[in-house]
Design a protein around this motif. Structure first.
Motif, PDB file in Angstrom:
ATOM      1  N   ARG A  84      14.627 -34.529  -1.658  1.00  0.00           N
ATOM      2  CA  ARG A  84      15.289 -35.631  -2.351  1.00  0.00           C
ATOM      3  C   ARG A  84      15.269 -36.949  -1.582  1.00  0.00           C
ATOM      4  O   ARG A  84      15.667 -37.963  -2.120  1.00  0.00           O
ATOM      5  CB  ARG A  84      16.731 -35.253  -2.674  1.00  0.00           C
ATOM      6  CG  ARG A  84      16.811 -34.046  -3.594  1.00  0.00           C
ATOM      7  CD  ARG A  84      18.214 -33.833  -4.089  1.00  0.00           C
ATOM      8  NE  ARG A  84      18.320 -32.585  -4.819  1.00  0.00           N
ATOM      9  CZ  ARG A  84      19.371 -32.227  -5.526  1.00  0.00           C
ATOM     10  NH1 ARG A  84      20.418 -33.018  -5.606  1.00  0.00           N
ATOM     11  NH2 ARG A  84      19.405 -31.068  -6.157  1.00  0.00           N
ATOM     12  N   ALA A  85      14.889 -36.942  -0.334  1.00  0.00           N
ATOM     13  CA  ALA A  85      14.793 -38.206   0.391  1.00  0.00           C
ATOM     14  C   ALA A  85      13.658 -39.002  -0.225  1.00  0.00           C
ATOM     15  O   ALA A  85      12.520 -38.562  -0.263  1.00  0.00           O
ATOM     16  CB  ALA A  85      14.526 -37.947   1.870  1.00  0.00           C
ATOM     17  N   GLY A  86      13.952 -40.154  -0.753  1.00  0.00           N
ATOM     18  CA  GLY A  86      12.914 -40.918  -1.431  1.00  0.00           C
ATOM     19  C   GLY A  86      13.351 -42.337  -1.674  1.00  0.00           C
ATOM     20  O   GLY A  86      14.027 -42.943  -0.847  1.00  0.00           O
ATOM     21  N   TYR A  87      12.968 -42.857  -2.839  1.00  0.00           N
ATOM     22  CA  TYR A  87      13.201 -44.254  -3.142  1.00  0.00           C
ATOM     23  C   TYR A  87      14.631 -44.438  -3.631  1.00  0.00           C
ATOM     24  O   TYR A  87      14.907 -44.416  -4.833  1.00  0.00           O
ATOM     25  CB  TYR A  87      12.198 -44.736  -4.193  1.00  0.00           C
ATOM     26  CG  TYR A  87      12.057 -46.235  -4.213  1.00  0.00           C
ATOM     27  CD1 TYR A  87      11.283 -46.884  -3.259  1.00  0.00           C
ATOM     28  CD2 TYR A  87      12.710 -47.004  -5.162  1.00  0.00           C
ATOM     29  CE1 TYR A  87      11.153 -48.260  -3.264  1.00  0.00           C
ATOM     30  CE2 TYR A  87      12.583 -48.380  -5.176  1.00  0.00           C
ATOM     31  CZ  TYR A  87      11.805 -48.999  -4.225  1.00  0.00           C
ATOM     32  OH  TYR A  87      11.688 -50.358  -4.224  1.00  0.00           O
ATOM     33  N   ALA A 142       9.069 -40.117  -6.296  1.00  0.00           N
ATOM     34  CA  ALA A 142       7.972 -40.630  -5.460  1.00  0.00           C
ATOM     35  C   ALA A 142       6.625 -40.576  -6.169  1.00  0.00           C
ATOM     36  O   ALA A 142       5.805 -41.492  -6.047  1.00  0.00           O
ATOM     37  CB  ALA A 142       7.911 -39.850  -4.145  1.00  0.00           C
ATOM     38  N   SER A 143       6.372 -39.528  -6.939  1.00  0.00           N
ATOM     39  CA  SER A 143       5.071 -39.374  -7.585  1.00  0.00           C
ATOM     40  C   SER A 143       5.016 -40.038  -8.960  1.00  0.00           C
ATOM     41  O   SER A 143       3.982 -40.003  -9.628  1.00  0.00           O
ATOM     42  CB  SER A 143       4.749 -37.881  -7.744  1.00  0.00           C
ATOM     43  OG  SER A 143       5.762 -37.236  -8.519  1.00  0.00           O
ATOM     44  N   PHE A 144       6.114 -40.676  -9.384  1.00  0.00           N
ATOM     45  CA  PHE A 144       6.180 -41.259 -10.726  1.00  0.00           C
ATOM     46  C   PHE A 144       5.440 -42.594 -10.750  1.00  0.00           C
ATOM     47  O   PHE A 144       5.644 -43.445  -9.874  1.00  0.00           O
ATOM     48  CB  PHE A 144       7.635 -41.448 -11.138  1.00  0.00           C
ATOM     49  CG  PHE A 144       7.827 -41.679 -12.610  1.00  0.00           C
ATOM     50  CD1 PHE A 144       7.763 -40.629 -13.507  1.00  0.00           C
ATOM     51  CD2 PHE A 144       8.088 -42.953 -13.101  1.00  0.00           C
ATOM     52  CE1 PHE A 144       7.955 -40.831 -14.866  1.00  0.00           C
ATOM     53  CE2 PHE A 144       8.278 -43.164 -14.455  1.00  0.00           C
ATOM     54  CZ  PHE A 144       8.207 -42.100 -15.350  1.00  0.00           C
ATOM     55  N   PRO A 145       4.582 -42.836 -11.745  1.00  0.00           N
ATOM     56  CA  PRO A 145       3.804 -44.091 -11.791  1.00  0.00           C
ATOM     57  C   PRO A 145       4.701 -45.308 -12.026  1.00  0.00           C
ATOM     58  O   PRO A 145       5.575 -45.306 -12.894  1.00  0.00           O
ATOM     59  CB  PRO A 145       2.862 -43.878 -12.976  1.00  0.00           C
ATOM     60  CG  PRO A 145       2.792 -42.399 -13.161  1.00  0.00           C
ATOM     61  CD  PRO A 145       4.157 -41.893 -12.800  1.00  0.00           C
ATOM     62  N   LEU A 146       4.439 -46.351 -11.275  1.00  0.00           N
ATOM     63  CA  LEU A 146       5.209 -47.593 -11.404  1.00  0.00           C
ATOM     64  C   LEU A 146       5.008 -48.219 -12.786  1.00  0.00           C
ATOM     65  O   LEU A 146       5.950 -48.748 -13.390  1.00  0.00           O
ATOM     66  CB  LEU A 146       4.771 -48.565 -10.305  1.00  0.00           C
ATOM     67  CG  LEU A 146       5.651 -49.772 -10.020  1.00  0.00           C
ATOM     68  CD1 LEU A 146       7.071 -49.350  -9.695  1.00  0.00           C
ATOM     69  CD2 LEU A 146       5.056 -50.573  -8.855  1.00  0.00           C
TER      70      LEU A 146
END
Length: 493
Positions: free
Chosen positions: A84-87, A257-261
């Motif tokens: 869960r460490a992420g944006y 993290a892997s989700f497209p901007l």
């Protein structure tokens, strides 16, 4: 709605909808502000093009809606706390590049390409504003901690967060001066799309990924180490604002993290009906810690119906069976200024002191929020006659009242909250001074320029001279703002 998500009825004169407006994106010959009558004549000519384009898009929408369409699910599940460490907002990037003498937050409103261009002008002015901190000269832009955005403002926010200073070389080419409306409309009229099961928003995602964000994900945004970018959409089924941060994705047991901007920006600007929602899956199996925390916060905000409703909406993500797929639309539906994301994060998060502790940040003596509001008040012909207003004029007037009243309430709430937060952070040895800088077209002193800017439609593509005028307006409105000048002067003390 002239501020955030546009109306999409054929024949409207000022709000032709994101892809319903066909306009050239070529640059104009420098800056020119049409006098009132010239601007009205040009609006009439442009109206004919917009009527044709709107009717064409309506036809494409009907044809595309003949069969059920589906959104592609691109978010992935997480299964344990270590993932869960992420944006997250709680860990802003590039702290070592900031002085720590100021907390600076930007909020970019909705309003299509008009909002994107105005916000871009503000970024340019911040870049060119030198301040002296800790004994050396710095760009004020480098002190920005967080940018929160909705709808059209999300293009500028996400692009700057991803590319940093490169924004000032490529953003105009990649987005502001590109005829995205025509390219997307061309894809919508492709017969192969009519008989597919892909949703309209999937075509838009493809376009943004290819032309603007080059396939970047939130992991790329985190590696860029710029200010935290909080892109906001609306949860259509839950009726609450949804932020693309790991804190929100934790409630979905999903990895941001892997989700497209491009997919997040599409959701933030997905005009209801005109575009289909962007869908994310609500996974199961990652525990209940986040929801237990929400239950504790519910007791804390029990006296606030507004915040209680927010927590109730977030708490609904625990129902993994009933709410398996979350449909996200334009963020302007729940917050057209981008300010409520900040307010709710602080209040639902336990208060300003708790939030700063979680961020491992000390209070700074200067606390500034710059609100960039691109909503407009275009001229109307309804009151020129005793004739009953048309359905379109009635809808225009009703939605405008709702938008501007809600914006005013949000601004008033934020003004009061900033003073309350600053008082809570102040100590006998440190006084935290708040600065609430409000940028909107009412600050343009020249009547003809103000009228010109207010007639710029909410659409995905706008004319080159409109882009020029908006960029210059963003720079001037910030530079000449009395509260901003006070803020910059105080930084030099």
């Amino acid at each position: 709605m002239r501020g955030g998500w546009p109306r999409f009825m054929p024949g409207q004169h000022a709000e032709a909808g994101y892809v319903a407006t066909q306009q050239t994106a070529a640059g104009g010959e420098g800056l020119s502000y049409a006098p009132p009558m010239t601007g009205l004549r040009r609006s009439v000519r442009g109206d004919r093009l917009r009527r044709t384009a709107a009717a064409a898009l309506a036809l494409a929408t009907v044809l595309a809606s003949g069969c059920a369409s589906y959104s592609t699910i691109r978010n992935r599940p997480i299964t344990n706390g270590a993932d869960r460490a992420g944006y997250v907002i709680a860990t802003p990037g590039a702290d070592d590049l900031r002085s720590g003498d100021v907390t600076l937050i930007l909020a970019f409103s909705g309003g299509g390409a008009r909002a994107a261009a105005l916000a871009y002008g503000v970024l340019l002015e911040l870049r060119d504003t030198p301040v002296r901190l800790q004994g050396r000269s710095r760009r004020l832009l480098d002190e920005v901690d967080v940018i929160t955005s909705v709808s059209g403002g999300s293009f500028t926010a996400a692009y700057f967060g991803l590319y940093g200073d490169r924004t000032f070389e490529t953003f105009e080419h990649d987005f502001l001066r590109r005829n995205a409306a025509a390219e997307i409309r061309h894809a919508l009229f492709n017969p192969l799309f009519w008989f597919s099961r892909r949703s309209r928003s999937e075509l838009v995602v493809d376009y943004y990924e290819r032309a603007v964000f080059k396939g970047a994900t939130f992991a790329d945004l985190q590696r860029a180490a710029g200010p935290r970018i909080v892109i906001n959409a609306t949860d259509l089924g839950g009726g609450v604002r949804f932020s693309f941060t790991q804190e929100y994705f934790d409630l979905l047991c999903s990895d941001l993290a892997s989700f497209p901007l491009a997919r997040a920006v599409t959701a933030s600007s997905a005009v209801p009906v005109l575009f289909t929602p962007v869908v994310v899956e609500n996974f199961d199996g990652c525990g209940t810690a986040g929801f237990e925390w929400l239950d504790r916060m519910r007791r804390r905000v029990a006296g606030s119906p507004d915040l209680s409703e927010v927590i109730q909406g977030l708490r609904s993500y625990a129902d993994k069976d009933r709410r398996r797929y979350i449909h996200l639309i334009d963020g302007g539906v729940t917050d057209n200024l981008g300010l409520r994301a900040l307010y709710e994060y602080i209040e639902v998060g336990g208060g300003i002191e708790t939030v700063l502790q979680r961020m491992e940040r000390k209070p700074a003596p200067r606390f500034a929020i710059i609100s960039v509001n691109a909503s407009t008040r275009p001229a109307t012909q309804m009151e020129a006659s005793a004739r009953a207003p048309t359905l379109e004029q009635t809808i225009d007037a009703v939605t405008d009242v709702q938008l501007h009243r809600y914006n005013a309430a949000t601004l008033e709430q934020m003004q009061a909250s900033m003073h309350r937060w600053s008082e809570a952070l102040s100590t006998p040895s440190l006084t935290v001074e708040p600065y609430f800088v409000r940028i909107d077209f009412s600050g343009i002193p020249q009547t003809h320029r103000r009228r010109f800017l207010n007639q710029i439609p909410t659409s995905l593509s706008i004319e080159g001279d409109h882009v020029d005028a908006l960029i210059q307006a963003g720079r001037e409105l910030l530079r000449d703002n009395a509260e901003f000048r006070r803020f910059v002067a105080d930084l030099g003390r």
